[in-house]
Design an enzyme around this catalytic site. Structure first.
Site, PDB file in Angstrom:
ATOM      1  CG  ASP A 273      -0.299   0.427   2.486  1.00 17.58           C
ATOM      2  OD1 ASP A 273       0.588  -0.309   2.950  1.00 17.58           O
ATOM      3  OD2 ASP A 273      -0.658   1.493   3.031  1.00 17.58           O
TER       4      ASP A 273
ATOM      5  CG  ASP B 260       3.206  -0.655   4.642  1.00 17.81           C
ATOM      6  OD1 ASP B 260       2.655  -1.355   3.788  1.00 17.81           O
ATOM      7  OD2 ASP B 260       2.682   0.363   5.121  1.00 17.81           O
TER       8      ASP B 260
ATOM      9  CD  GLU C 238       4.093   5.468   4.752  1.00 22.47           C
ATOM     10  OE1 GLU C 238       4.330   4.241   4.684  1.00 22.47           O
ATOM     11  OE2 GLU C 238       3.479   5.973   5.699  1.00 22.47           O
TER      12      GLU C 238
END
Length: 479
Positions: A100, A103, A459
């Protein structure tokens, strides 16, 4: 990742992009008067788009079908649905799909939502995408996701809503190729329903049919059959998916519930099939569920689909005042002085965690509605906000890896960092450049530090990228 997630060469490229770029920096008069744009760069949006499409290849799981990303290899090949049989290579039926974000978990809701928005972007701007030589990779990105969604729907009223346990996965810092831990599969069913996931996957696969029906009719019909069956599953057995999969609650909890996804799924299935019963359901549920109100002063994202629903209804019923008012009220709230906070440098900034993805997806919706209604203030928003993310801001800070003279190199991304010692600090800088990836974005004061430890601002994720690419495709069409 979402706001509830756990505390979850370079110079030459920049020079080449600037030398080969095409000028496009529209800002509305209201925008100019409300915010100072300190620097206006020139941007080659086709280049930004094509680099950005590579993000999905960076995040592929399974046995890879090409060597487009030489530093990625086979991973999580044992991911499989219950009682399934490995294929000829020994790979599980759920081994593909996308991680996603930075990770190694496969969360079905954001993956499906990403494929829906990415597919919608293709439907809107496929001619431009082809003119930018991006058609093949755009379709490859979509098909990799569609394949997994159909594999996850492995039986009637059964869907793999998540693969991998969130906390165990996040405790490991290394590339996907080094993942060896057990990866549980969390199943949605008639006794453990997940209406949001079923309807979102149905929407994505309805778009799959619309895209592929003239390219590969057999594949398109498979997508459509799954879309129809998933719609029935989601409608018949209603329940909040994150109640059925408690592990998802710390990462992608369904805050808005499933009513928006029901209407979302109905509209896309209608658009794919022309089934008037689905359209009638969309109309009645829109009113009964209060979708227009749900859309206001908020964002279209992996959780909330109400703004997109209002836009689609206004496309289908252009003379309907309710739908028109609902989408315009949502969009106008995002404009300067409309209600959403703005940074001093001019970015529409709705919330702390990954604000760039909300701005980018809203920019995509603005482009669709602005083009539909020939309303410049909406398309001006798209240009000004995407340009901000590309470096047109007081700090000349790009939020796209590898783009511009001052860009991120250390996104929070395990594969790119490529630590071989399970250490987020070793090596100091990411081993591989995640070229084209949109990071989380700045603080409300325009502040930003390229820090891998800061997953709030740095991120990257599949849902971040999807709306961004749709907006950039629109801007490519203006050149």
């Amino acid at each position: 990742m979402n706001i509830s997630k756990h505390i979850h060469i370079i110079g030459s490229i920049a020079t080449l992009l600037l030398l080969t770029s095409v000028v496009y920096s529209i800002s509305s008069e209201s925008y100019r008067s409300h915010h100072r744009i300190h620097i206006k760069q020139t941007h080659n949006y086709c280049e930004v788009m094509n680099n950005g499409l590579m993000f999905y290849k960076y995040n592929r799981a399974g046995r890879l079908s090409d060597n487009d990303v030489p530093w990625r290899g086979p991973s999580v090949l044992k991911d499989a649905s219950p009682n399934s049989t490995p294929n000829a290579n020994g790979d599980g039926d759920l081994s593909k799909g996308y991680f996603d974000a930075g990770d190694g978990v496969k969360f079905a809701l954001p993956m499906a939502a990403s494929m829906t928005i990415l597919g919608w972007g293709y439907l809107e701007y496929n001619e431009t995408i082809e003119n930018c030589n991006g058609k093949q990779i755009w379709l490859e990105d979509l098909q990799w996701g569609y394949d997994w969604l159909m594999a996850a729907h492995y039986a009637e009223n059964r869907f793999a809503g998540q693969v991998g346990e969130g906390n165990a996965d996040h405790a490991f810092w290394g590339p996907p190729e080094m993942i060896t831990m057990d990866r549980p599969v969390y199943i949605l069913s008639d006794t453990a329903p997940g209406t949001e996931v079923a309807m979102e996957a149905s929407a994505a696969l309805s778009i799959c049919y619309m895209i592929f029906k003239d390219i590969n009719v057999t594949y398109a019909e498979r997508c459509l059959q799954h879309a129809q069956d998933l719609w029935t599953f989601g409608d018949t057995y209603r329940g909040v998916y994150s109640d059925s999969i408690p592990d998802a609650q710390d990462f992608y909890k369904s805050w808005s519930g499933y009513k928006d996804e029901i209407v979302w799924g109905s509209i896309w299935l209608y658009r794919a099939t022309g089934d008037k019963e689905k359209l009638a359901r969309a109309v009645s549920d829109y009113a009964a569920f209060g979708i227009g109100e749900m859309a206001q002063a908020n964002s279209h994202d992996w959780d909330l689909k109400a703004p997109g629903v209002s836009l689609l209804m206004s496309q289908l019923f252009p003379d309907n005042e309710t739908y028109r008012n609902d989408i315009e009220q949502f969009l106008n709230w995002w404009l300067p002085k409309g209600g959403v906070p703005y940074t001093p440098g001019g970015m529409a900034w709705i919330r702390m965690w990954g604000p760039a993805r909300y701005t980018a997806t809203t920019s995509f919706l603005m482009s669709v509605y602005g083009r539909l209604t020939n309303t410049q203030k909406y398309t001006d928003f798209t240009a000004s906000q995407i340009n901000y993310l590309l470096g047109d801001n007081p700090n000349r800070q790009s939020f796209v890896v590898g783009y511009g003279p001052n860009h991120p190199i250390n996104p929070h991304h395990r594969a790119s960092h490529h630590s071989l010692t399970n250490n987020i600090n070793n090596p100091v800088n990411n081993t591989y450049l995640l070229l084209g990836a949109l990071v989380g974005g700045p603080g409300v004061d325009d502040s930003y530090v390229d820090n891998r430890l800061d997953y709030v601002k740095n991120e990257v994720a599949c849902d971040y990228q999807a709306g961004f690419l749709g907006a950039v495709a629109y801007l490519s069409s203006t050149n």
